[in-house]
Design an enzyme around this catalytic site. Structure first.
Site, PDB file in Angstrom:
ATOM      1  N   ARG A 149      46.038  39.968  38.916  1.00  0.00           N
ATOM      2  CA  ARG A 149      47.111  41.295  37.981  1.00  0.00           C
ATOM      3  C   ARG A 149      48.373  40.249  37.591  1.00  0.00           C
ATOM      4  O   ARG A 149      48.534  41.021  36.431  1.00  0.00           O
ATOM      5  CB  ARG A 149      47.624  42.289  39.086  1.00  0.00           C
TER       6      ARG A 149
ATOM      7  N   GLU B 256      32.286  47.373  34.810  1.00  0.00           N
ATOM      8  CA  GLU B 256      32.393  47.752  36.799  1.00  0.00           C
ATOM      9  C   GLU B 256      30.997  47.411  37.381  1.00  0.00           C
ATOM     10  O   GLU B 256      30.954  48.337  38.335  1.00  0.00           O
ATOM     11  CB  GLU B 256      33.478  48.122  36.816  1.00  0.00           C
TER      12      GLU B 256
END
Length: 753
Positions: free
Chosen positions: A616, A241
């Site tokens: 998502r 990330e």
């Protein structure tokens, strides 16, 4: 020599044999395989949403060990949540066995804490220093402001604390802060508070969260031998990330990787959504400028979502200019179209969302825990929660009040921290009168002044309460507090962390006080303390437990096994996935947020947030917006979000253009007039291109200023203004019991008195 009967030996026997390097490449795509086997210099892995980046990271680590290119203790892997770190460590252990225990796999804060525990003396700290969480830091700021006689209403402690945190993330110390803002009286005053705040932290042998990062960098700069030791030890550094790193984190990574340059960063500029936490997307966008010889591998194949969902996400994010171009694709199904519902207002939107969740359950057999509803701001959850309750749908709000933010839990943890670090001022102040011992604000002020004069900690001052000027009940309470701390510290030598939590609850009197209260809430708090003791049982030392509790993140609490629909903000949704997702409130000023409309960089981040929300969803995706919405008690017209227009129309089933419902009469329901619902068809009022117009608008009612009217919900009122026509006709009405409301007449049950 280790005994063959030891637990470690047994674990070794049961562990899988080390895999062959070639075995670790099975099932990988070509780009994934290239990322796993790359050696020699910097590597940037641009990992699109759902592209298997965790698999790549864990296989890369295992491959390093299997080939002998690195020993486990030479590997440091950094991610952003404890949950992600634990998962990475477990998956590597599954591949290579117990050797994985020697790796450093942790969050930035945990890694920095570990280094500081070993070398904080370089900066003059004792190694048992305390970590102040956000609440402790804000409390200290507020005390400083009170001591300076500053008006905390004009200059809020929360704002000051936030400004100090922002400065630290930009590596600006108190002196520099005051210099930069010398011409701004308000910011200059914050600089003065910042300077005192830093001195008080140092005196308490404490660091706040930001200090963990800043002081780790400062420590490495201050001692070249310590820096060289870590550079030589960690021959391979991997950062997950990377788009979410801030300036301090980026500097730490660059310092540690400077010796061997075997730095692998994984991330996606399209998923950089934490600018408000000081994340700087430029860190990943400029990685190739910093390392011109870096190898770049782009992961575009998605293993999560249908192609329809990916096409929508690709179309939206392509509008951003500051990004590395990529195009997500899947070898899976095209999937069904995205459903778009245009609601009359937020209540209609909530009812339709409840009906859509029931449709997911009935048509696809999904459990509640396989569904999620996302929204941009926490305030939007209230209506959704009401409608979930009305529909009888089990739900839970993720990132409401966290378990570790509950008062009773924070109090027990403060005692534990005070046992670990007797100089911890914030913890001592928090619990010196918890439960009540008669030590009020005035008595605490005297103790604080005495401690400052004599160079003592706040807790030590309680040992000299009489000299500090305490009398009567306050003096007796301070004596009891001092005795309690001595007793607990003595017990800490013999008891486990779980037993210590139980001792704190028992000996402090907190447990007895809750039982005496004899209410459902009190017993619920006791159950929370029992759960805290259960959590402590997983740790070997009280220090380990206290540190981990300070580092728990919101999304770490998500339990995929819970039988409830998850309601959460889009920011919390990062890193999660669900078979069915509904994104609500897609309106201008809500999503994108009002703050972003005049700032191109902010708008691009809002679009990245939309991209994250879309990706998502695994198989089913629904989007909603409302034509009118109440904000600050005022009902206002709303515009559909630009993000909806950016989704290609051929990917969407717009329920506005669906055939008319069988029941088309108008009825009054829940305080407003609208088209009757037909949840059996998965639709409700408002499924049109714009809200329907009532036959009782301003024109037909003939409303004028001074007219007396009656509203079904607000009662009697007097018209104070009338404007607009048709669907946009509105009136300002001053209600006897509710004050002035701005009403859209096409949506309002209003009649003459």
């Amino acid at each position: 020599m280790r005994s063959p009967f030891s637990d470690e030996a047994l674990f070794d026997d049961l562990a899988p044999s080390r895999p062959q390097p070639v075995d670790l490449l099975e099932g990988l795509t070509e780009p994934q395989r290239a990322a796993v086997i790359q050696r020699g210099g910097p590597l940037l892995v641009v990992a699109g949403a759902g592209s298997g980046k965790t698999r790549v990271l864990t296989r890369r680590i295992a491959h390093l060990l299997a080939t002998g290119d690195a020993r486990a203790y030479e590997v440091m892997a950094i991610t952003f949540t404890n949950k992600a770190a634990d998962e990475m460590r477990r998956r590597v252990a599954d591949l290579v066995g117990p050797e994985a225990r020697d790796m450093w796999v942790s969050t930035f804060h945990s890694a920095c804490l570990r280094m500081l525990r070993a070398h904080a003396d370089v900066l003059g700290y004792e190694r048992g220093f305390t970590i102040y969480d956000a609440g402790d830091a804000q409390g200290l700021v507020e005390r400083i402001m009170n001591e300076l006689n500053l008006d905390t209403k004009r200059l809020a402690p929360r704002s000051v604390s936030s400004a100090i945190s922002a400065a630290k993330n930009e590596m600006v110390n108190a002196t520099r802060f005051r210099e930069v803002h010398a011409g701004d009286p308000s910011r200059k005053r914050i600089g003065e508070i910042y300077e005192i705040y830093e001195a008080r932290l140092r005196a308490a042998n404490a660091m706040d969260f930001d200090d963990l990062l800043i002081n780790a960098v400062a420590m490495l700069r201050a001692d070249p031998l310590v820096l060289a030791n870590y550079q030589k030890r960690f021959r391979y550094l991997l950062v997950d990330e990377f788009q979410d790193t801030n300036g301090v984190q980026n500097e730490l990574v660059m310092m540690l990787a400077a010796e061997h340059r075997n730095l692998c960063v994984v991330g996606d500029s399209d998923q950089s959504i934490y600018r408000f936490r000081a994340a700087d997307v430029r860190n990943i966008l400029q990685f190739e400028e910093r390392f011109p010889d870096a190898q770049v591998i782009v992961l575009e194949q998605n293993f999560r979502s249908t192609q329809t969902i990916l096409d929508a996400a690709n179309a939206v994010i392509s509008r951003n200019s500051r990004r590395r171009a990529k195009n997500l694709f899947t070898e899976g199904d095209q999937g069904e179209k995205i459903r778009l519902y245009r609601a009359g207002d937020e209540y209609d939107e909530g009812r339709w969302i409840a009906s859509e969740l029931r449709r997911f359950a009935s048509e696809y057999g999904l459990g509640w825990n396989q569904m999620a509803v996302f929204y941009r701001t926490n305030a939007q959850s209230r209506i959704l929660e009401e409608e979930m309750l009305r529909a009888g749908i089990a739900y839970r709000v993720i990132s409401g009040m966290r378990f570790y933010d509950r008062k009773e839990v924070k109090n027990v943890l403060a005692y534990a921290r005070l046992i670990v670090n007797p100089r911890d001022e914030a913890s001592a102040r928090r619990v010196i009168n918890e439960p009540k011992r008669g030590i009020g604000d005035a008595a605490q002020t005297k103790l604080g002044a005495y401690a400052a004069e004599r160079g003592l900690s706040f807790a030590e001052a309680a040992d000299h309460a009489a000299d500090a000027g305490l009398t009567s009940r306050a003096l007796a309470g301070a004596s009891k507090f001092s005795f309690l701390l001595d007793e607990l510290r003595a017990l800490a030598n013999d008891l486990s962390p779980r037993e210590m939590i139980e001792a704190i609850v028992r000996d402090s009197g907190m447990g007895a006080a809750l039982r005496e209260e004899n209410t459902d809430e009190a017993y619920s708090r006791l159950e929370n303390l029992g759960e805290l003791a259960s959590a402590a049982a997983q740790y070997e030392t009280l220090l380990d437990f206290v540190e981990r509790m300070a580092l728990v993140a919101d999304s770490d609490q998500l339990d995929a096994g819970a039988g409830a629909v998850s309601l959460m903000t889009l920011h919390v949704a990062k890193g999660l996935e669900f078979p069915a997702v509904i994104i609500s409130g897609l309106e201008e000023t809500i999503f994108p947020h009002r703050r972003a409309l005049s700032d191109e960089a902010e708008l691009e981040e809002e679009r990245r947030l939309c991209y994250v929300g879309l990706t998502r969803a695994m198989r089913h995706l629904s989007l909603t917006h409302a034509w009118t919405r109440t904000t600050w008690g005022q009902r206002t017209d709303a515009l559909a979000s630009r993000f909806l227009a950016e989704v290609p129309s051929e990917l969407v089933v717009d329920l506005s253009s669906s055939p008319p419902m069988r029941r088309s009469s108008f009825v009054e329901e829940d305080g407003f007039v609208g088209r009757a619902s037909s949840f059996a068809e998965g639709r409700a009022f408002g499924a049109g291109a714009a809200p329907p117009v009532r036959s009782t608008g301003a024109e037909t009612l003939g409303l004028r200023r001074g007219d007396v009217v009656v509203h079904d919900r607000y009662g009697r009122g007097v018209v104070v203004s009338v404007e607009g026509e048709g669907a946009r006709a509105r009136a300002g009405v001053n209600f006897d019991a509710h004050g002035t409301k701005q009403l859209v007449l096409s949506m309002t049950p209003l009649r003459r008195a």
